[in-house]
Design a protein around this motif. Structure first.
Motif, PDB file in Angstrom:
ATOM      1  N   GLN A 104       0.845  -1.193   0.000  1.00 15.62           N
ATOM      2  CA  GLN A 104       0.000   0.000   0.000  1.00 15.62           C
ATOM      3  C   GLN A 104       0.878   1.240   0.000  1.00 15.62           C
ATOM      4  N   GLU A 105       0.688   2.062  -1.001  1.00 13.79           N
ATOM      5  CA  GLU A 105       1.407   3.327  -1.016  1.00 13.79           C
ATOM      6  C   GLU A 105       0.663   4.291  -0.115  1.00 13.79           C
ATOM      7  N   ALA A 106       1.429   5.105   0.557  1.00 11.50           N
ATOM      8  CA  ALA A 106       0.803   6.112   1.412  1.00 11.50           C
ATOM      9  C   ALA A 106       0.035   7.091   0.531  1.00 11.50           C
ATOM     10  N   ALA A 107      -1.126   7.454   0.999  1.00 14.75           N
ATOM     11  CA  ALA A 107      -1.925   8.420   0.252  1.00 14.75           C
ATOM     12  C   ALA A 107      -1.169   9.742   0.209  1.00 14.75           C
ATOM     13  N   PRO A 108      -1.169  10.370  -0.929  1.00 16.85           N
ATOM     14  CA  PRO A 108      -0.462  11.654  -1.000  1.00 16.85           C
ATOM     15  C   PRO A 108      -1.151  12.692  -0.107  1.00 16.85           C
ATOM     16  N   ALA A 109      -0.374  13.584   0.401  1.00 14.43           N
ATOM     17  CA  ALA A 109      -0.939  14.656   1.219  1.00 14.43           C
ATOM     18  C   ALA A 109      -1.847  15.505   0.340  1.00 14.43           C
ATOM     19  N   PRO A 110      -2.931  16.010   0.905  1.00 16.57           N
ATOM     20  CA  PRO A 110      -3.810  16.860   0.090  1.00 16.57           C
ATOM     21  C   PRO A 110      -3.048  18.072  -0.437  1.00 16.57           C
ATOM     22  N   ARG A 111      -3.380  18.474  -1.621  1.00 19.46           N
ATOM     23  CA  ARG A 111      -2.738  19.642  -2.218  1.00 19.46           C
ATOM     24  C   ARG A 111      -3.167  20.889  -1.463  1.00 19.46           C
ATOM     25  N   LEU A 112      -2.244  21.811  -1.327  1.00 23.31           N
ATOM     26  CA  LEU A 112      -2.516  23.032  -0.581  1.00 23.31           C
ATOM     27  C   LEU A 112      -3.689  23.802  -1.182  1.00 23.31           C
ATOM     28  N   GLY A 113      -3.718  23.918  -2.493  1.00 23.25           N
ATOM     29  CA  GLY A 113      -4.816  24.636  -3.146  1.00 23.25           C
ATOM     30  C   GLY A 113      -6.160  24.020  -2.815  1.00 23.25           C
ATOM     31  N   TYR A 114      -6.209  22.685  -2.763  1.00 23.99           N
ATOM     32  CA  TYR A 114      -7.453  21.997  -2.413  1.00 23.99           C
ATOM     33  C   TYR A 114      -7.853  22.315  -0.976  1.00 23.99           C
ATOM     34  N   LEU A 115      -6.889  22.302  -0.064  1.00 30.57           N
ATOM     35  CA  LEU A 115      -7.195  22.604   1.337  1.00 30.57           C
ATOM     36  C   LEU A 115      -7.716  24.029   1.504  1.00 30.57           C
ATOM     37  N   VAL A 116      -7.100  24.962   0.800  1.00 35.15           N
ATOM     38  CA  VAL A 116      -7.555  26.352   0.866  1.00 35.15           C
ATOM     39  C   VAL A 116      -8.974  26.461   0.307  1.00 35.15           C
ATOM     40  N   PHE A 117      -9.230  25.795  -0.807  1.00 35.43           N
ATOM     41  CA  PHE A 117     -10.568  25.815  -1.405  1.00 35.43           C
ATOM     42  C   PHE A 117     -11.596  25.215  -0.448  1.00 35.43           C
ATOM     43  N   ARG A 118     -11.270  24.079   0.130  1.00 36.19           N
ATOM     44  CA  ARG A 118     -12.199  23.418   1.049  1.00 36.19           C
ATOM     45  C   ARG A 118     -12.485  24.297   2.262  1.00 36.19           C
ATOM     46  N   LEU A 119     -11.443  24.940   2.800  1.00 38.58           N
ATOM     47  CA  LEU A 119     -11.620  25.847   3.930  1.00 38.58           C
ATOM     48  C   LEU A 119     -12.496  27.032   3.533  1.00 38.58           C
ATOM     49  N   GLU A 120     -12.240  27.599   2.355  1.00 40.10           N
ATOM     50  CA  GLU A 120     -13.042  28.736   1.900  1.00 40.10           C
ATOM     51  C   GLU A 120     -14.506  28.353   1.786  1.00 40.10           C
ATOM     52  N   ARG A 121     -14.797  27.176   1.281  1.00 45.21           N
ATOM     53  CA  ARG A 121     -16.187  26.728   1.128  1.00 45.21           C
ATOM     54  C   ARG A 121     -16.852  26.557   2.499  1.00 45.21           C
ATOM     55  N   ARG A 122     -16.109  26.039   3.465  1.00 47.41           N
ATOM     56  CA  ARG A 122     -16.677  25.861   4.809  1.00 47.41           C
ATOM     57  C   ARG A 122     -16.913  27.203   5.490  1.00 47.41           C
ATOM     58  N   ILE A 123     -15.959  28.119   5.342  1.00 49.43           N
ATOM     59  CA  ILE A 123     -16.142  29.457   5.909  1.00 49.43           C
ATOM     60  C   ILE A 123     -17.343  30.117   5.235  1.00 49.43           C
ATOM     61  N   ARG A 124     -17.419  30.012   3.933  1.00 48.18           N
ATOM     62  CA  ARG A 124     -18.497  30.666   3.182  1.00 48.18           C
ATOM     63  C   ARG A 124     -19.862  30.148   3.619  1.00 48.18           C
ATOM     64  N   ALA A 125     -19.987  28.850   3.814  1.00 48.96           N
ATOM     65  CA  ALA A 125     -21.279  28.296   4.236  1.00 48.96           C
ATOM     66  C   ALA A 125     -21.695  28.854   5.595  1.00 48.96           C
ATOM     67  N   ARG A 126     -20.770  28.890   6.531  1.00 51.96           N
ATOM     68  CA  ARG A 126     -21.083  29.429   7.862  1.00 51.96           C
ATOM     69  C   ARG A 126     -21.345  30.929   7.806  1.00 51.96           C
ATOM     70  N   LEU A 127     -20.554  31.623   6.999  1.00 58.01           N
ATOM     71  CA  LEU A 127     -20.710  33.067   6.891  1.00 58.01           C
ATOM     72  C   LEU A 127     -22.049  33.413   6.244  1.00 58.01           C
ATOM     73  N   ASP A 128     -22.421  32.695   5.193  1.00 60.17           N
ATOM     74  CA  ASP A 128     -23.717  32.931   4.554  1.00 60.17           C
ATOM     75  C   ASP A 128     -24.850  32.827   5.578  1.00 60.17           C
ATOM     76  N   ASP A 129     -24.816  31.776   6.399  1.00 55.83           N
ATOM     77  CA  ASP A 129     -25.853  31.580   7.421  1.00 55.83           C
ATOM     78  C   ASP A 129     -25.833  32.696   8.457  1.00 55.83           C
ATOM     79  N   ALA A 130     -24.635  33.049   8.937  1.00 55.66           N
ATOM     80  CA  ALA A 130     -24.522  34.071   9.978  1.00 55.66           C
ATOM     81  C   ALA A 130     -24.951  35.440   9.464  1.00 55.66           C
ATOM     82  N   LEU A 131     -24.534  35.791   8.273  1.00 54.23           N
ATOM     83  CA  LEU A 131     -24.865  37.108   7.730  1.00 54.23           C
ATOM     84  C   LEU A 131     -26.349  37.234   7.401  1.00 54.23           C
TER      85      LEU A 131
END
Length: 156
Positions: free
Chosen positions: A11-38
């Motif tokens: 079994q090869e170790a799964a590659p670490a998530p790409r930084l761009g993907y992590l930033v995108f995923r974080l932005e989407r999570r922030i946006r969902a919470r922010l949309d609700d709060a605002l």
């Protein structure tokens, strides 16, 4: 004939998530919470971005706000008209003349913006709860450098 036994594949170790993907995923999570709060303050995320920019840099045109908020000029024009109609901003003729109107926060717009800021503060507190001050500072600096590298002519 007995079946041959084969070695299990390594079994090869799964590659670490790409930084761009992590930033995108974080932005989407922030946006969902922010949309609700605002929404509880009667403000959309695009409206919040426009109000925040006008607090930082008064007198921006609708086209300038559109570029900052990553929306079309037509969409921002609708946002700006709505904000003006609700008394959150006012628009004045550009000092250089022409048809350009410069937007400014009103005292009511600033009050709404401050309430919205509290909601974003709450979201950031949850997001950063396990990050110490030194790591937080490093994160801010790193994200700022990355944003400037991809768009050096734009405010961060």
């Amino acid at each position: 004939m007995t079946p041959r036994r084969t070695r299990p594949a390594v079994q090869e170790a799964a590659p670490a998530p790409r930084l761009g993907y992590l930033v995108f995923r974080l932005e989407r999570r922030i946006r969902a919470r922010l949309d609700d709060a605002l929404a509880r303050h009667g403000v959309t995320t695009t409206e919040y971005m426009a109000l925040s920019e006008l607090r930082a840099r008064e007198g921006l045109s609708s086209a300038e706000l559109a570029r900052i908020a990553f929306v079309t000029p037509q969409a921002m024009n609708l946002v700006v008209r709505d904000l003006e109609g609700r008394g959150l901003i006012r628009r004045d003729p550009h000092p250089g003349g022409g048809r350009v109107l410069c937007s400014r926060l009103t005292s009511e717009g600033l009050a709404v913006l401050r309430r919205c800021d509290g909601s974003l503060d709450d979201i950031e507190a949850v997001m950063l709860a396990k990050i110490d001050d030194a790591m937080r500072e490093t994160l801010v600096e790193g994200l700022t450098v990355c944003a400037r590298a991809l768009r050096p002519d734009a405010p961060v």
